[in-house]
Write a protein that holds these residues in place. Structure first.
Motif, PDB file in Angstrom:
ATOM      1  N   ILE A 184       0.858  -1.194   0.000  1.00  0.00           N
ATOM      2  CA  ILE A 184       0.000   0.000   0.000  1.00  0.00           C
ATOM      3  C   ILE A 184       0.897   1.249   0.000  1.00  0.00           C
ATOM      4  O   ILE A 184       0.847   2.068   0.917  1.00  0.00           O
ATOM      5  CB  ILE A 184      -0.953   0.015   1.210  1.00  0.00           C
ATOM      6  N   PRO A 185       1.742   1.389  -1.018  1.00  0.00           N
ATOM      7  CA  PRO A 185       2.743   2.459  -1.017  1.00  0.00           C
ATOM      8  C   PRO A 185       2.145   3.852  -0.857  1.00  0.00           C
ATOM      9  O   PRO A 185       1.151   4.192  -1.507  1.00  0.00           O
ATOM     10  CB  PRO A 185       3.413   2.305  -2.391  1.00  0.00           C
ATOM     11  N   GLY A 186       2.751   4.609   0.060  1.00  0.00           N
ATOM     12  CA  GLY A 186       2.327   5.984   0.280  1.00  0.00           C
ATOM     13  C   GLY A 186       1.198   6.151   1.271  1.00  0.00           C
ATOM     14  O   GLY A 186       0.927   7.272   1.724  1.00  0.00           O
ATOM     15  N   GLN A 187       0.537   5.061   1.649  1.00  0.00           N
ATOM     16  CA  GLN A 187      -0.596   5.150   2.576  1.00  0.00           C
ATOM     17  C   GLN A 187      -0.101   5.070   4.024  1.00  0.00           C
ATOM     18  O   GLN A 187      -0.370   4.127   4.763  1.00  0.00           O
ATOM     19  CB  GLN A 187      -1.601   4.035   2.293  1.00  0.00           C
ATOM     20  N   ILE A 188       0.610   6.110   4.431  1.00  0.00           N
ATOM     21  CA  ILE A 188       1.261   6.067   5.745  1.00  0.00           C
ATOM     22  C   ILE A 188       0.278   6.219   6.904  1.00  0.00           C
ATOM     23  O   ILE A 188       0.634   5.957   8.055  1.00  0.00           O
ATOM     24  CB  ILE A 188       2.370   7.134   5.851  1.00  0.00           C
ATOM     25  N   ASP A 189      -0.945   6.624   6.602  1.00  0.00           N
ATOM     26  CA  ASP A 189      -1.964   6.713   7.654  1.00  0.00           C
ATOM     27  C   ASP A 189      -2.847   5.466   7.711  1.00  0.00           C
ATOM     28  O   ASP A 189      -3.786   5.408   8.508  1.00  0.00           O
ATOM     29  CB  ASP A 189      -2.839   7.949   7.439  1.00  0.00           C
ATOM     30  N   ASN A 190      -2.533   4.495   6.873  1.00  0.00           N
ATOM     31  CA  ASN A 190      -3.262   3.229   6.911  1.00  0.00           C
ATOM     32  C   ASN A 190      -3.003   2.542   8.250  1.00  0.00           C
ATOM     33  O   ASN A 190      -1.890   2.576   8.785  1.00  0.00           O
ATOM     34  CB  ASN A 190      -2.800   2.331   5.755  1.00  0.00           C
ATOM     35  N   GLU A 191      -4.020   1.913   8.794  1.00  0.00           N
ATOM     36  CA  GLU A 191      -3.906   1.307  10.119  1.00  0.00           C
ATOM     37  C   GLU A 191      -2.800   0.253  10.182  1.00  0.00           C
ATOM     38  O   GLU A 191      -2.144   0.089  11.228  1.00  0.00           O
ATOM     39  CB  GLU A 191      -5.248   0.694  10.540  1.00  0.00           C
ATOM     40  N   LYS A 192      -2.568  -0.446   9.076  1.00  0.00           N
ATOM     41  CA  LYS A 192      -1.497  -1.452   9.057  1.00  0.00           C
ATOM     42  C   LYS A 192      -0.135  -0.799   9.270  1.00  0.00           C
ATOM     43  O   LYS A 192       0.723  -1.320   9.989  1.00  0.00           O
ATOM     44  CB  LYS A 192      -1.510  -2.218   7.737  1.00  0.00           C
ATOM     45  N   VAL A 193       0.075   0.339   8.622  1.00  0.00           N
ATOM     46  CA  VAL A 193       1.347   1.059   8.753  1.00  0.00           C
ATOM     47  C   VAL A 193       1.478   1.633  10.159  1.00  0.00           C
ATOM     48  O   VAL A 193       2.541   1.556  10.782  1.00  0.00           O
ATOM     49  CB  VAL A 193       1.449   2.182   7.696  1.00  0.00           C
ATOM     50  N   LEU A 194       0.401   2.203  10.672  1.00  0.00           N
ATOM     51  CA  LEU A 194       0.418   2.768  12.018  1.00  0.00           C
ATOM     52  C   LEU A 194       0.689   1.692  13.062  1.00  0.00           C
ATOM     53  O   LEU A 194       1.449   1.910  14.020  1.00  0.00           O
ATOM     54  CB  LEU A 194      -0.908   3.470  12.309  1.00  0.00           C
ATOM     55  N   ASN A 195       0.100   0.533  12.880  1.00  0.00           N
ATOM     56  CA  ASN A 195       0.318  -0.577  13.818  1.00  0.00           C
ATOM     57  C   ASN A 195       1.770  -1.039  13.786  1.00  0.00           C
ATOM     58  O   ASN A 195       2.352  -1.390  14.825  1.00  0.00           O
ATOM     59  CB  ASN A 195      -0.609  -1.743  13.499  1.00  0.00           C
ATOM     60  N   ALA A 196       2.359  -1.050  12.593  1.00  0.00           N
ATOM     61  CA  ALA A 196       3.765  -1.443  12.460  1.00  0.00           C
ATOM     62  C   ALA A 196       4.648  -0.471  13.240  1.00  0.00           C
ATOM     63  O   ALA A 196       5.572  -0.880  13.957  1.00  0.00           O
ATOM     64  CB  ALA A 196       4.164  -1.475  10.988  1.00  0.00           C
ATOM     65  N   GLY A 197       4.361   0.818  13.107  1.00  0.00           N
ATOM     66  CA  GLY A 197       5.105   1.824  13.860  1.00  0.00           C
ATOM     67  C   GLY A 197       4.968   1.629  15.357  1.00  0.00           C
ATOM     68  O   GLY A 197       5.942   1.750  16.107  1.00  0.00           O
ATOM     69  N   ARG A 198       3.761   1.309  15.789  1.00  0.00           N
ATOM     70  CA  ARG A 198       3.523   1.095  17.225  1.00  0.00           C
ATOM     71  C   ARG A 198       4.321  -0.099  17.752  1.00  0.00           C
ATOM     72  O   ARG A 198       4.822  -0.079  18.883  1.00  0.00           O
ATOM     73  CB  ARG A 198       2.029   0.868  17.481  1.00  0.00           C
TER      74      ARG A 198
END
Length: 258
Positions: A184-198
């Motif tokens: 999901i390139p560029g979708q940095i506010d996607n919940e998957k990306v946010l969860n990875a950061g967490r």
């Protein structure tokens, strides 16, 4: 004016709040302007720029002239590049796309002197061209800084294995690359990306490591959000981001008068 990398390393290890400048431009005059902002260190973005080894040395010198530590982000996992940057006086390195413990072991080998690593003993700017050799080499392993970047879902899944090394001082999250690895390139506010950061933030807290992020358009609100999210250091935009935002503002201004 020599920067105190021992102090910076201690702040990383204590998970103190730190701020960084970031340069992708090769002229040291840009670095001089960034260094006067009060940041704790400046990163050189060698990965996504045309900055050369010679330009890097001048940028490092410009940082040190203002008493600011310098942590270049290398373009790849390359012992020659890291060796030359360290001998140019860099206070450590930031390394992109770290995914396995074997990669971390190699980085430690390249960054640290024996017996911890295998960095060669040379004479260059870092050692004061010989004048500071004993002082520099005796303190380097304890004062040098190694930050790894977490930029894929594989790295996130393996995060505890990456942070188990004492020589790793912190991790920096790369949400854009993580989004790409998730398809999901560029979708940095996607919940998957946010969860990875967490996950990275929590692992850093567990292992007592610093955890960083880059804020492309920093404001008091956005910086506070990063702090509330558990990040302990924030890269405040970059020279390129600053000019990009200026360009957007000028486009709007010019359009009003056309």
């Amino acid at each position: 004016m020599k920067p105190n990398k021992n102090t910076l390393k201690t702040k990383f290890q204590n998970r103190d709040l730190l701020f960084a400048g970031w340069t992708s431009m090769g002229h040291p005059q840009v670095t001089e302007m960034l260094a006067r902002s009060g940041v704790d260190f400046i990163g050189i973005d060698i990965e996504h720029s045309t900055i050369s080894q010679e330009q890097s040395q001048r940028i490092i010198a410009a940082c040190h002239a203002d008493g600011v530590c310098c942590l270049p982000r290398v373009a790849s996992h390359n012992s020659e590049t890291i060796k030359r940057l360290l001998d140019s006086g860099a206070d450590g390195v930031i390394v992109p796309t770290v995914e396995t413990s074997e990669q971390v072991e190699k980085l430690i080998e390249w960054v640290k002197y024996p017996p911890t690593g295998k960095r060669g003993y040379g004479i260059a700017r870092a050692q004061g061209y010989g004048h500071d050799f004993q002082e520099y080499t005796s303190q380097w392993n304890e004062s040098s800084i190694l930050i790894i970047q977490i930029e894929s879902i594989s790295a996130v899944e393996n995060i505890e294995q990456l942070l188990k090394f004492d020589e790793v001082d912190g991790a920096m999250v790369g949400p854009y690359d993580i989004s790409g690895s998730l398809g999901i390139p560029g979708q940095i506010d996607n919940e998957k990306v946010l969860n990875a950061g967490r996950e990275v933030v929590e692992a850093c807290r567990k292992f007592g490591k610093a955890c960083g992020t880059q804020d492309t358009d920093p404001t008091p609100k956005s910086v506070q959000l990063a702090m509330d999210s558990g990040y302990t250091f924030v890269v405040l935009a970059s020279d390129v981001f600053i000019l990009w935002k200026w360009g957007e503002q000028m486009q709007k201004l010019i359009a009003e008068y056309r």
